[in-house]
Enzyme design. Structure first.
Site, PDB file in Angstrom:
ATOM      1  N   HIS A  89       3.173 -12.104  -0.796  1.00  0.00           N
ATOM      2  CA  HIS A  89       3.395 -11.067   0.205  1.00  0.00           C
ATOM      3  C   HIS A  89       2.815 -11.536   1.521  1.00  0.00           C
ATOM      4  O   HIS A  89       1.725 -12.096   1.567  1.00  0.00           O
ATOM      5  CB  HIS A  89       2.712  -9.758  -0.213  1.00  0.00           C
ATOM      6  CG  HIS A  89       2.942  -8.660   0.779  1.00  0.00           C
ATOM      7  ND1 HIS A  89       4.091  -7.905   0.771  1.00  0.00           N
ATOM      8  CD2 HIS A  89       2.208  -8.219   1.811  1.00  0.00           C
ATOM      9  CE1 HIS A  89       4.046  -7.035   1.768  1.00  0.00           C
ATOM     10  NE2 HIS A  89       2.911  -7.207   2.421  1.00  0.00           N
ATOM     11  N   ASP A 168       4.082   5.724  -1.556  1.00  0.00           N
ATOM     12  CA  ASP A 168       3.868   4.903  -0.362  1.00  0.00           C
ATOM     13  C   ASP A 168       4.835   5.302   0.742  1.00  0.00           C
ATOM     14  O   ASP A 168       4.457   5.368   1.912  1.00  0.00           O
ATOM     15  CB  ASP A 168       4.015   3.422  -0.705  1.00  0.00           C
ATOM     16  CG  ASP A 168       3.772   2.560   0.531  1.00  0.00           C
ATOM     17  OD1 ASP A 168       2.667   2.660   1.092  1.00  0.00           O
ATOM     18  OD2 ASP A 168       4.686   1.834   0.944  1.00  0.00           O
ATOM     19  N   ARG A 175       1.163   8.511   7.683  1.00  0.00           N
ATOM     20  CA  ARG A 175       0.158   7.691   8.394  1.00  0.00           C
ATOM     21  C   ARG A 175       0.676   7.289   9.767  1.00  0.00           C
ATOM     22  O   ARG A 175      -0.074   7.240  10.741  1.00  0.00           O
ATOM     23  CB  ARG A 175      -0.161   6.437   7.568  1.00  0.00           C
ATOM     24  CG  ARG A 175      -1.027   6.731   6.346  1.00  0.00           C
ATOM     25  CD  ARG A 175      -1.027   5.550   5.396  1.00  0.00           C
ATOM     26  NE  ARG A 175      -1.480   4.321   6.021  1.00  0.00           N
ATOM     27  CZ  ARG A 175      -1.123   3.099   5.609  1.00  0.00           C
ATOM     28  NH1 ARG A 175      -0.324   2.937   4.571  1.00  0.00           N
ATOM     29  NH2 ARG A 175      -1.577   2.046   6.224  1.00  0.00           N
ATOM     30  N   SER A 190      -1.381   0.290  -0.161  1.00  0.00           N
ATOM     31  CA  SER A 190       0.063   0.359   0.095  1.00  0.00           C
ATOM     32  C   SER A 190       0.729  -0.962  -0.317  1.00  0.00           C
ATOM     33  O   SER A 190       1.733  -0.977  -1.038  1.00  0.00           O
ATOM     34  CB  SER A 190       0.271   0.648   1.590  1.00  0.00           C
ATOM     35  OG  SER A 190       1.564   0.331   2.009  1.00  0.00           O
ATOM     36  N   LYS A 194       2.945  -1.885  -4.253  1.00  0.00           N
ATOM     37  CA  LYS A 194       4.339  -2.341  -4.339  1.00  0.00           C
ATOM     38  C   LYS A 194       4.443  -3.646  -5.144  1.00  0.00           C
ATOM     39  O   LYS A 194       5.394  -3.871  -5.880  1.00  0.00           O
ATOM     40  CB  LYS A 194       4.922  -2.502  -2.935  1.00  0.00           C
ATOM     41  CG  LYS A 194       5.251  -1.135  -2.315  1.00  0.00           C
ATOM     42  CD  LYS A 194       5.664  -1.222  -0.870  1.00  0.00           C
ATOM     43  CE  LYS A 194       4.496  -1.382   0.037  1.00  0.00           C
ATOM     44  NZ  LYS A 194       4.693  -1.161   1.440  1.00  0.00           N
TER      45      LYS A 194
END
Ligand code: URA
Length: 440
Positions: A89, A168, A175, A190, A194
């Protein structure tokens, strides 16, 4: 209420966090679940988010929040895929096409990569948009096709399914409008939720820092990286993070089709130094976590050899083919979408490039059509920016700094934005390393 269930009120949970006390797993799950089921209003969740923003969360609370979010939706069962499923990621940057390179590279050494990626928003791009620039590439596969491809070819890259971590989606939107995006436990949970919901056994994180990144300071980037590594490890996912420089865009191409072209160049071992080094580093850690090599340096060298031998680019051709795309783009880049206009942005004075603001280049690319201002916007796959000069390069007045690609007749705002991204001065510039830290 069911027998054994404890009576809870959201107001007490908010108050507890406001007073810097640690929330229990049951309290965190109560808040997340009831918010997703629309039983807690936005104003109460906003108050809790702000309390978390100011008081922070312990490692245990952050891991519990991550799991509560994972369990709010579908959790992909990849147990029928043999081997350790590794994922990566990036916290998002400008010109970041590293996923397109590392997936085939890691798959080529036999480590399964079952990747779910996102789309771009604002000044940052997304892997799924880039792949959709390839004619006919399918970013949606059935679960069976996805598992079949990873079992057979060791790789798949698809978009995130609609019900992956619904908590999320709802929390992120809240947010965004309550000034609570930049909270380390909220960002970390968050991202990690995922990765875990999409079935990863091991995760390599590329945390970006600099003008084009979410985290503008090294200290914050390190804190985020460490928090995510702790979450992963406490949830039995081997996790490694690297912190990489995003003070200027990665490589030379920013957009969608043009980033695919640059990914092809990297896979042919003709890429820029920054991207090649980051891609090989991420891929080498993935290959080690996936059990293909015992040592990072051995993995790095073996993967570099795949760039040189042609095995890496052949594996990318296979990825395109098994997802329905036209693999002939690899040998004929003109098959990728193009833009009608190419506009050179010229230097107004001579000197050395001192700074190249990545966020502004990302915004210019978005204005040209390569990105979205809002989720509903359509992408122009041929639009983007090609950088001619980067930090430390010498430039003469009237020379091109970058080239804009667009199908839009109106590009003056993008042109000014791109021009302003370059700071030209007289001083020699010392380049900072591409990889600033490793958290293993
Ligand atoms: N990326 C995410 O997925 N979540 C955040 O909160 C920030 C960046």
């Amino acid at each position: 209420m069911q027998k054994g269930e404890i009576y809870m009120r959201m107001v007490d949970i908010i108050n507890k966090k406001k007073n810097a006390n640690e929330l229990t797993n049951a309290e965190i799950s109560f808040a997340v679940n009831n918010y997703v089921w629309d039983r807690i209003p936005d104003y109460q969740m906003s108050a809790l988010l702000m309390a978390i923003y100011f008081q922070g969360m312990s490692s245990e609370e952050t891991a519990n929040l991550t799991m509560a979010m994972v369990n709010s939706g579908d959790v992909l069962d990849l147990s029928s895929i043999k081997g350790i499923k590794v994922d990566k990621h990036s916290t998002g940057g400008v010109g970041d096409k590293i996923s397109l390179v590392v997936v085939p590279l890691v798959a080529a050494v036999g480590v399964p990569v079952a990747k779910m990626s996102g789309r771009g928003l604002g000044h940052t791009g997304g892997t799924i948009d880039k792949l959709e620039a390839i004619p006919n590439y399918k970013t949606e596969l059935s679960k069976n096709e996805f598992i079949h491809n990873v079992n057979t070819y060791k790789m798949a890259i698809v978009g995130q399914t609609a019900n992956l971590v619904p908590a999320d989606k709802k929390l992120y939107a809240l947010r965004d409008v309550t000034a609570t995006i930049d909270s380390i436990p909220l960002i970390a949970s968050s991202i990690m939720s995922k990765k875990i919901a999409s079935g990863a056994d091991a995760i390599v994180l590329d945390v970006k820092v600099g003008s084009g990144a979410f985290m503008k300071s090294f200290a914050k980037a390190k804190d985020l990286a460490q928090t995510m590594v702790e979450i992963g490890q406490s949830l039995q996912r081997k996790t490694i993070a690297i912190i990489t420089n995003m003070d200027q865009p990665l490589g030379q191409e920013i957009g969608n089709a043009n980033e695919v072209k640059e990914a092809i160049a990297i896979l042919r071992n003709q890429g820029t130094k920054d991207e090649t080094e980051i891609a090989l580093t991420v891929a080498a850690y993935m290959a080690v976590l996936g059990g293909a090599f015992s040592d990072f340096n051995l993995a790095y060298k073996a993967l570099e050899d795949l760039l040189i031998s042609g095995a890496a680019i052949n594996k990318f051709a296979q990825l395109i083919e098994i997802q329905g795309g036209d693999k002939s783009v690899i040998d004929d880049l003109t098959l990728l979408p193009n833009a009608k206009f190419s506009i050179e942005v010229l230097a107004e004075k001579s000197g050395i490039i001192q700074k190249l603001n990545a966020e502004e280049i990302g915004i210019a690319a978005m204005l040209l059509g390569a990105g979205r201002k809002t989720k509903a916007d359509n992408i122009d796959y041929g639009a983007g920016v090609s950088l001619v000069k980067k930090v430390g390069d010498v430039v003469k007045e009237g020379e091109a700094l970058c080239v804009l690609h667009t199908n839009k007749e109106e590009f003056l705002t993008a042109l000014d934005t791109a021009k302003n991204a370059f700071l030209i001065g007289k001083d020699e510039v010392e380049l900072s390393p591409y990889i600033l830290a490793r958290i293993t």
